[in-house]
Scaffold this motif. Sequence first.
Motif, mmCIF file in Angstrom:
data_model
loop_
_atom_site.group_PDB
_atom_site.id
_atom_site.type_symbol
_atom_site.label_atom_id
_atom_site.label_comp_id
_atom_site.label_asym_id
_atom_site.label_seq_id
_atom_site.Cartn_x
_atom_site.Cartn_y
_atom_site.Cartn_z
ATOM 1 N N LYS A 192 46.331 19.840 49.883
ATOM 2 C CA LYS A 192 47.748 18.870 49.865
ATOM 3 C C LYS A 192 49.107 19.654 50.718
ATOM 4 N N MET A 193 49.014 20.895 50.133
ATOM 5 C CA MET A 193 50.446 21.249 49.837
ATOM 6 C C MET A 193 50.079 22.061 50.545
ATOM 7 N N LEU A 194 48.807 23.352 51.633
ATOM 8 C CA LEU A 194 48.928 24.683 51.759
ATOM 9 C C LEU A 194 48.424 23.393 53.415
ATOM 10 N N ASN A 195 48.809 22.572 53.168
ATOM 11 C CA ASN A 195 48.097 21.364 55.073
ATOM 12 C C ASN A 195 49.213 21.071 54.915
ATOM 13 N N PHE A 196 50.103 20.217 54.188
ATOM 14 C CA PHE A 196 51.791 20.172 54.294
ATOM 15 C C PHE A 196 51.548 18.630 54.056
ATOM 16 N N GLY A 197 50.759 17.762 54.010
ATOM 17 C CA GLY A 197 50.622 16.235 53.665
ATOM 18 C C GLY A 197 50.299 15.730 55.143
ATOM 19 N N LEU A 198 50.391 16.630 56.765
ATOM 20 C CA LEU A 198 49.497 16.007 57.479
ATOM 21 C C LEU A 198 48.864 14.801 57.435
ATOM 22 N N PRO A 199 47.389 16.064 56.880
ATOM 23 C CA PRO A 199 46.248 14.601 57.308
ATOM 24 C C PRO A 199 46.889 13.235 56.207
ATOM 25 N N THR A 200 46.574 13.417 54.912
ATOM 26 C CA THR A 200 47.333 12.590 54.120
ATOM 27 C C THR A 200 48.106 11.291 55.368
ATOM 28 N N LEU A 201 49.387 11.846 56.076
ATOM 29 C CA LEU A 201 50.290 11.033 56.715
ATOM 30 C C LEU A 201 49.402 10.049 57.943
ATOM 31 N N ALA A 202 48.166 10.571 58.496
ATOM 32 C CA ALA A 202 47.578 10.640 59.787
ATOM 33 C C ALA A 202 46.484 9.066 58.507
ATOM 34 N N TYR A 203 45.908 9.755 57.606
ATOM 35 C CA TYR A 203 45.210 9.079 56.536
ATOM 36 C C TYR A 203 46.024 7.377 56.620
ATOM 37 N N GLY A 204 47.563 7.516 56.241
ATOM 38 C CA GLY A 204 48.129 6.687 55.607
ATOM 39 C C GLY A 204 48.666 5.291 56.899
ATOM 40 N N ILE A 205 49.204 6.049 57.889
ATOM 41 C CA ILE A 205 49.047 5.359 58.717
ATOM 42 C C ILE A 205 47.979 4.687 59.958
ATOM 43 N N SER A 206 46.474 5.098 59.994
ATOM 44 C CA SER A 206 45.829 5.039 60.104
ATOM 45 C C SER A 206 45.195 2.898 59.069
ATOM 46 N N GLY A 207 45.755 3.803 57.699
ATOM 47 C CA GLY A 207 45.702 2.075 57.562
ATOM 48 C C GLY A 207 46.598 1.498 57.505
ATOM 49 N N LEU A 208 47.366 1.750 57.682
ATOM 50 C CA LEU A 208 48.735 0.718 58.022
ATOM 51 C C LEU A 208 48.259 -0.299 59.701
ATOM 52 N N TYR A 209 47.001 0.312 60.489
ATOM 53 C CA TYR A 209 46.520 -0.209 61.354
ATOM 54 C C TYR A 209 45.104 -0.514 61.519
ATOM 55 N N MET A 210 44.529 0.111 60.372
ATOM 56 C CA MET A 210 42.972 -0.191 60.733
ATOM 57 C C MET A 210 42.744 -1.533 59.346
ATOM 58 N N ALA A 211 43.774 -1.521 58.514
ATOM 59 C CA ALA A 211 43.120 -2.355 57.128
ATOM 60 C C ALA A 211 43.399 -3.923 58.311
ATOM 61 N N THR A 212 42.180 -3.918 57.639
ATOM 62 C CA THR A 212 41.490 -5.852 57.884
ATOM 63 C C THR A 212 41.825 -6.391 57.057
ATOM 64 N N HIS A 213 41.798 -6.200 55.467
ATOM 65 C CA HIS A 213 41.791 -6.895 54.285
ATOM 66 C C HIS A 213 42.462 -7.424 53.656
ATOM 67 N N THR A 214 43.592 -7.736 53.246
ATOM 68 C CA THR A 214 44.209 -8.094 52.621
ATOM 69 C C THR A 214 43.398 -8.593 51.351
ATOM 70 N N GLU A 215 44.274 -8.590 49.554
ATOM 71 C CA GLU A 215 44.344 -9.190 48.118
ATOM 72 C C GLU A 215 45.290 -9.220 47.426
ATOM 73 N N GLN A 216 46.073 -9.760 47.248
ATOM 74 C CA GLN A 216 46.992 -9.765 46.138
ATOM 75 C C GLN A 216 46.825 -10.224 44.715
ATOM 76 N N LEU A 217 47.847 -9.632 44.703
ATOM 77 C CA LEU A 217 47.057 -9.459 42.644
ATOM 78 C C LEU A 217 49.051 -9.604 42.162
ATOM 79 N N THR A 218 49.130 -10.039 40.528
ATOM 80 C CA THR A 218 50.728 -10.469 39.905
ATOM 81 C C THR A 218 50.404 -9.363 39.076
ATOM 82 N N VAL A 219 51.445 -8.191 39.263
ATOM 83 C CA VAL A 219 50.893 -7.335 38.315
ATOM 84 C C VAL A 219 52.818 -7.689 37.236
#
Length: 153
Positions: free
Chosen positions: A107-134
């Motif tokens: 993660k350090m060697l690639n400056f976190g860029l793939p994880t950023l892409a993974y997060g942005i893809s999750g933002l747009y591709m997530a199709t299901h949600t669940e709610q928790l109370t914690v």
Amino acid sequence: MSKIPNKQTILIGGIKSLFYQKKGLPKSSTVLSTMLRNSGLPYWTAWYVPRYQIQNDLFAKSHFNFQVDEANYHVLRTGAFPFIKFHCSKRPVENLDLEDNFYNVLKMLNFGLPTLAYGISGLYMATHTEQLTVDGHDITIFFWYKENRASPN
């Protein structure tokens, strides 16, 4: 339960959380154990949680054992901005230090860029949600699809 946050709220909340952490949020480890228990301790699960909704007490842990009641999970965890991503597989306890260090260095060697892409893809591709109370807080869990929790694969 509160309403499901929209993409803009998640993105803005994620940006704000980089500079200011709201006090009193549930720990990510507590959200993780609550999610696994509420799911019936499944064989596997993979989900995102908005980083602004939790306190990231598992920071710098990428691959580790996590005990919930009688079950042990191998957890792959990464900051996937504006989320934190968890992938959990029910497995026996193993020494995961080598893999954990490898993922952290990668993660350090690639400056976190793939994880950023993974997060942005999750933002747009997530199709299901669940709610928790914690700890009195409503937490929204995002999935790419609705999981079959009885599946061993």
